[in-house]
Scaffold this motif. Structure first.
Motif, PDB file in Angstrom:
ATOM      1  N   ILE A  51     -23.675  25.441  -2.998  1.00  0.00           N
ATOM      2  CA  ILE A  51     -24.775  26.347  -2.649  1.00  0.00           C
ATOM      3  C   ILE A  51     -24.678  26.656  -1.160  1.00  0.00           C
ATOM      4  CG2 ILE A  51     -27.272  26.640  -2.515  1.00  0.00           C
ATOM      5  CD1 ILE A  51     -27.528  24.695  -4.867  1.00  0.00           C
ATOM      6  N   ASP A  52     -24.484  27.930  -0.847  1.00  0.00           N
ATOM      7  CA  ASP A  52     -24.347  28.349   0.547  1.00  0.00           C
ATOM      8  C   ASP A  52     -25.696  28.488   1.242  1.00  0.00           C
ATOM      9  OD1 ASP A  52     -21.554  28.619   0.170  1.00  0.00           O
ATOM     10  OD2 ASP A  52     -21.868  30.618  -0.680  1.00  0.00           O
ATOM     11  N   TYR A  53     -26.710  28.880   0.469  1.00  0.00           N
ATOM     12  CA  TYR A  53     -28.031  29.159   1.031  1.00  0.00           C
ATOM     13  C   TYR A  53     -29.038  29.125  -0.102  1.00  0.00           C
ATOM     14  CZ  TYR A  53     -31.961  31.867   2.843  1.00  0.00           C
ATOM     15  OH  TYR A  53     -33.207  32.280   3.211  1.00  0.00           O
ATOM     16  N   MET A  54     -30.269  28.702   0.192  1.00  0.00           N
ATOM     17  CA  MET A  54     -31.329  28.721  -0.801  1.00  0.00           C
ATOM     18  C   MET A  54     -32.603  29.257  -0.159  1.00  0.00           C
ATOM     19  SD  MET A  54     -32.928  25.708  -3.217  1.00  0.00           S
ATOM     20  CE  MET A  54     -31.383  25.418  -4.040  1.00  0.00           C
ATOM     21  N   SER A  55     -33.117  30.341  -0.722  1.00  0.00           N
ATOM     22  CA  SER A  55     -34.354  30.936  -0.214  1.00  0.00           C
ATOM     23  C   SER A  55     -35.558  30.252  -0.849  1.00  0.00           C
ATOM     24  CB  SER A  55     -34.384  32.430  -0.552  1.00  0.00           C
ATOM     25  OG  SER A  55     -34.614  32.604  -1.943  1.00  0.00           O
ATOM     26  N   SER A  56     -36.738  30.719  -0.483  1.00  0.00           N
ATOM     27  CA  SER A  56     -37.960  30.166  -1.062  1.00  0.00           C
ATOM     28  C   SER A  56     -38.023  30.415  -2.562  1.00  0.00           C
ATOM     29  CB  SER A  56     -39.186  30.763  -0.374  1.00  0.00           C
ATOM     30  OG  SER A  56     -39.210  32.165  -0.543  1.00  0.00           O
ATOM     31  N   ARG A  57     -37.383  31.462  -3.037  1.00  0.00           N
ATOM     32  CA  ARG A  57     -37.353  31.719  -4.489  1.00  0.00           C
ATOM     33  C   ARG A  57     -36.532  30.657  -5.200  1.00  0.00           C
ATOM     34  NH1 ARG A  57     -37.505  37.394  -6.235  1.00  0.00           N
ATOM     35  NH2 ARG A  57     -37.660  36.397  -8.259  1.00  0.00           N
ATOM     36  N   GLY A  58     -35.478  30.189  -4.566  1.00  0.00           N
ATOM     37  CA  GLY A  58     -34.699  29.087  -5.135  1.00  0.00           C
ATOM     38  C   GLY A  58     -35.502  27.802  -5.146  1.00  0.00           C
ATOM     39  N   LEU A  59     -36.258  27.566  -4.071  1.00  0.00           N
ATOM     40  CA  LEU A  59     -37.121  26.383  -4.023  1.00  0.00           C
ATOM     41  C   LEU A  59     -38.189  26.441  -5.112  1.00  0.00           C
ATOM     42  CD1 LEU A  59     -37.559  26.016  -0.164  1.00  0.00           C
ATOM     43  CD2 LEU A  59     -36.094  24.641  -1.659  1.00  0.00           C
ATOM     44  N   ARG A  60     -38.713  27.623  -5.369  1.00  0.00           N
ATOM     45  CA  ARG A  60     -39.698  27.783  -6.438  1.00  0.00           C
ATOM     46  C   ARG A  60     -39.069  27.433  -7.791  1.00  0.00           C
ATOM     47  NH1 ARG A  60     -41.744  31.201 -10.266  1.00  0.00           N
ATOM     48  NH2 ARG A  60     -44.018  31.249 -10.442  1.00  0.00           N
ATOM     49  N   ALA A  61     -37.835  27.863  -8.009  1.00  0.00           N
ATOM     50  CA  ALA A  61     -37.137  27.527  -9.259  1.00  0.00           C
ATOM     51  C   ALA A  61     -36.985  26.013  -9.391  1.00  0.00           C
ATOM     52  CB  ALA A  61     -35.776  28.223  -9.305  1.00  0.00           C
ATOM     53  N   LEU A  62     -36.695  25.338  -8.276  1.00  0.00           N
ATOM     54  CA  LEU A  62     -36.616  23.875  -8.301  1.00  0.00           C
ATOM     55  C   LEU A  62     -37.963  23.262  -8.678  1.00  0.00           C
ATOM     56  CD1 LEU A  62     -34.476  22.943  -5.153  1.00  0.00           C
ATOM     57  CD2 LEU A  62     -33.884  22.535  -7.544  1.00  0.00           C
ATOM     58  N   THR A  63     -39.040  23.812  -8.136  1.00  0.00           N
ATOM     59  CA  THR A  63     -40.381  23.311  -8.441  1.00  0.00           C
ATOM     60  C   THR A  63     -40.683  23.441  -9.931  1.00  0.00           C
ATOM     61  OG1 THR A  63     -41.201  23.888  -6.250  1.00  0.00           O
ATOM     62  CG2 THR A  63     -42.851  23.600  -7.967  1.00  0.00           C
ATOM     63  N   LEU A  64     -40.404  24.603 -10.495  1.00  0.00           N
ATOM     64  CA  LEU A  64     -40.667  24.826 -11.914  1.00  0.00           C
ATOM     65  C   LEU A  64     -39.811  23.911 -12.784  1.00  0.00           C
ATOM     66  CD1 LEU A  64     -40.970  28.725 -11.908  1.00  0.00           C
ATOM     67  CD2 LEU A  64     -42.824  27.029 -11.986  1.00  0.00           C
ATOM     68  N   ALA A  65     -38.555  23.727 -12.398  1.00  0.00           N
ATOM     69  CA  ALA A  65     -37.679  22.831 -13.155  1.00  0.00           C
ATOM     70  C   ALA A  65     -38.163  21.390 -13.063  1.00  0.00           C
ATOM     71  CB  ALA A  65     -36.244  22.946 -12.646  1.00  0.00           C
ATOM     72  N   LYS A  66     -38.665  20.995 -11.902  1.00  0.00           N
ATOM     73  CA  LYS A  66     -39.170  19.622 -11.741  1.00  0.00           C
ATOM     74  C   LYS A  66     -40.377  19.394 -12.636  1.00  0.00           C
ATOM     75  CE  LYS A  66     -40.450  16.060  -8.403  1.00  0.00           C
ATOM     76  NZ  LYS A  66     -40.476  15.099  -9.464  1.00  0.00           N
ATOM     77  N   ARG A  67     -41.261  20.371 -12.723  1.00  0.00           N
ATOM     78  CA  ARG A  67     -42.421  20.241 -13.618  1.00  0.00           C
ATOM     79  C   ARG A  67     -41.967  20.033 -15.054  1.00  0.00           C
ATOM     80  NH1 ARG A  67     -46.037  25.210 -11.400  1.00  0.00           N
ATOM     81  NH2 ARG A  67     -46.576  24.282  -9.392  1.00  0.00           N
ATOM     82  N   LYS A  68     -41.006  20.851 -15.482  1.00  0.00           N
ATOM     83  CA  LYS A  68     -40.484  20.731 -16.846  1.00  0.00           C
ATOM     84  C   LYS A  68     -39.800  19.376 -17.028  1.00  0.00           C
ATOM     85  CE  LYS A  68     -37.562  22.962 -20.258  1.00  0.00           C
ATOM     86  NZ  LYS A  68     -36.797  24.159 -20.618  1.00  0.00           N
ATOM     87  N   ALA A  69     -39.024  18.959 -16.038  1.00  0.00           N
ATOM     88  CA  ALA A  69     -38.314  17.685 -16.112  1.00  0.00           C
ATOM     89  C   ALA A  69     -39.285  16.512 -16.165  1.00  0.00           C
ATOM     90  CB  ALA A  69     -37.365  17.534 -14.924  1.00  0.00           C
ATOM     91  N   ASP A  70     -40.302  16.545 -15.337  1.00  0.00           N
ATOM     92  CA  ASP A  70     -41.297  15.468 -15.332  1.00  0.00           C
ATOM     93  C   ASP A  70     -41.959  15.351 -16.699  1.00  0.00           C
ATOM     94  OD1 ASP A  70     -40.688  14.926 -12.687  1.00  0.00           O
ATOM     95  OD2 ASP A  70     -42.524  15.828 -11.876  1.00  0.00           O
ATOM     96  N   GLY A  71     -42.279  16.479 -17.309  1.00  0.00           N
ATOM     97  CA  GLY A  71     -42.901  16.479 -18.627  1.00  0.00           C
ATOM     98  C   GLY A  71     -41.983  15.963 -19.715  1.00  0.00           C
ATOM     99  N   ALA A  72     -40.676  16.112 -19.506  1.00  0.00           N
ATOM    100  CA  ALA A  72     -39.693  15.678 -20.501  1.00  0.00           C
ATOM    101  C   ALA A  72     -39.103  14.303 -20.186  1.00  0.00           C
ATOM    102  CB  ALA A  72     -38.566  16.706 -20.586  1.00  0.00           C
ATOM    103  N   GLY A  73     -39.543  13.700 -19.084  1.00  0.00           N
ATOM    104  CA  GLY A  73     -39.010  12.389 -18.703  1.00  0.00           C
ATOM    105  C   GLY A  73     -37.602  12.433 -18.135  1.00  0.00           C
ATOM    106  N   VAL A  74     -37.247  13.557 -17.534  1.00  0.00           N
ATOM    107  CA  VAL A  74     -35.915  13.736 -16.954  1.00  0.00           C
ATOM    108  C   VAL A  74     -36.009  13.634 -15.440  1.00  0.00           C
ATOM    109  CG1 VAL A  74     -34.029  15.393 -16.583  1.00  0.00           C
ATOM    110  CG2 VAL A  74     -35.094  15.200 -18.839  1.00  0.00           C
ATOM    111  N   LYS A  75     -35.098  12.872 -14.853  1.00  0.00           N
ATOM    112  CA  LYS A  75     -35.026  12.760 -13.392  1.00  0.00           C
ATOM    113  C   LYS A  75     -33.990  13.759 -12.882  1.00  0.00           C
ATOM    114  CE  LYS A  75     -34.388   9.454  -9.668  1.00  0.00           C
ATOM    115  NZ  LYS A  75     -34.207   8.051  -9.326  1.00  0.00           N
ATOM    116  N   ILE A  76     -34.369  14.555 -11.870  1.00  0.00           N
ATOM    117  CA  ILE A  76     -33.443  15.486 -11.229  1.00  0.00           C
ATOM    118  C   ILE A  76     -33.040  14.913  -9.881  1.00  0.00           C
ATOM    119  CG2 ILE A  76     -33.106  17.794 -10.271  1.00  0.00           C
ATOM    120  CD1 ILE A  76     -35.217  18.831 -12.201  1.00  0.00           C
TER     121      ILE A  76
END
Length: 112
Positions: free
Chosen positions: A53-78
């Motif tokens: 990953i060369d660069y990550m904007s705030s939109r990429g950080l938002r995608a990480l946030t949404l994935a973390k919510r889904k992961a937390d609900g599924a018991g997955v560690k990122i």
């Protein structure tokens, strides 16, 4: 942005490449959430290899946030592995390094 993933040592290792910005954040988020689903199905952790990953904007950080919510609900560690200096600084400034485990290498993430 390009995306590949594989199963290694009981983990899903996802490898995005390129810039994650306004034009690629949606594809990044979709791929990331699919990877969370695969990790949940396999009862595995998800290691995001950030070395390409060369660069990550705030939109990429938002995608990480949404994935973390889904992961937390599924018991997955990122875990975020091998971010370069620019991405590591973005993670630190946004305090995402406190939300996610960050390792220097993919191998280290596989042993956590």
């Amino acid at each position: 942005m390009m995306w590949t993933q594989e199963v290694r040592e009981g983990a899903i290792v996802a490898v995005p490449r390129g810039k994650i910005d306004e034009s690629t954040a949606q594809a990044f988020g979709t791929s990331l959430e699919e990877a969370v689903g695969h990790a949940a199905d396999a009862a595995a952790r998800l290691v995001l290899d950030c070395s390409g990953i060369d660069y990550m904007s705030s939109r990429g950080l938002r995608a990480l946030t949404l994935a973390k919510r889904k992961a937390d609900g599924a018991g997955v560690k990122i875990l975020l592995a091998a971010p370069n200096g620019v991405v590591r600084e973005i993670l630190a400034i946004s305090r995402y390094d406190k939300l996610f485990g960050v390792t220097d290498t993919v191998e280290a993430a596989l042993t956590v």
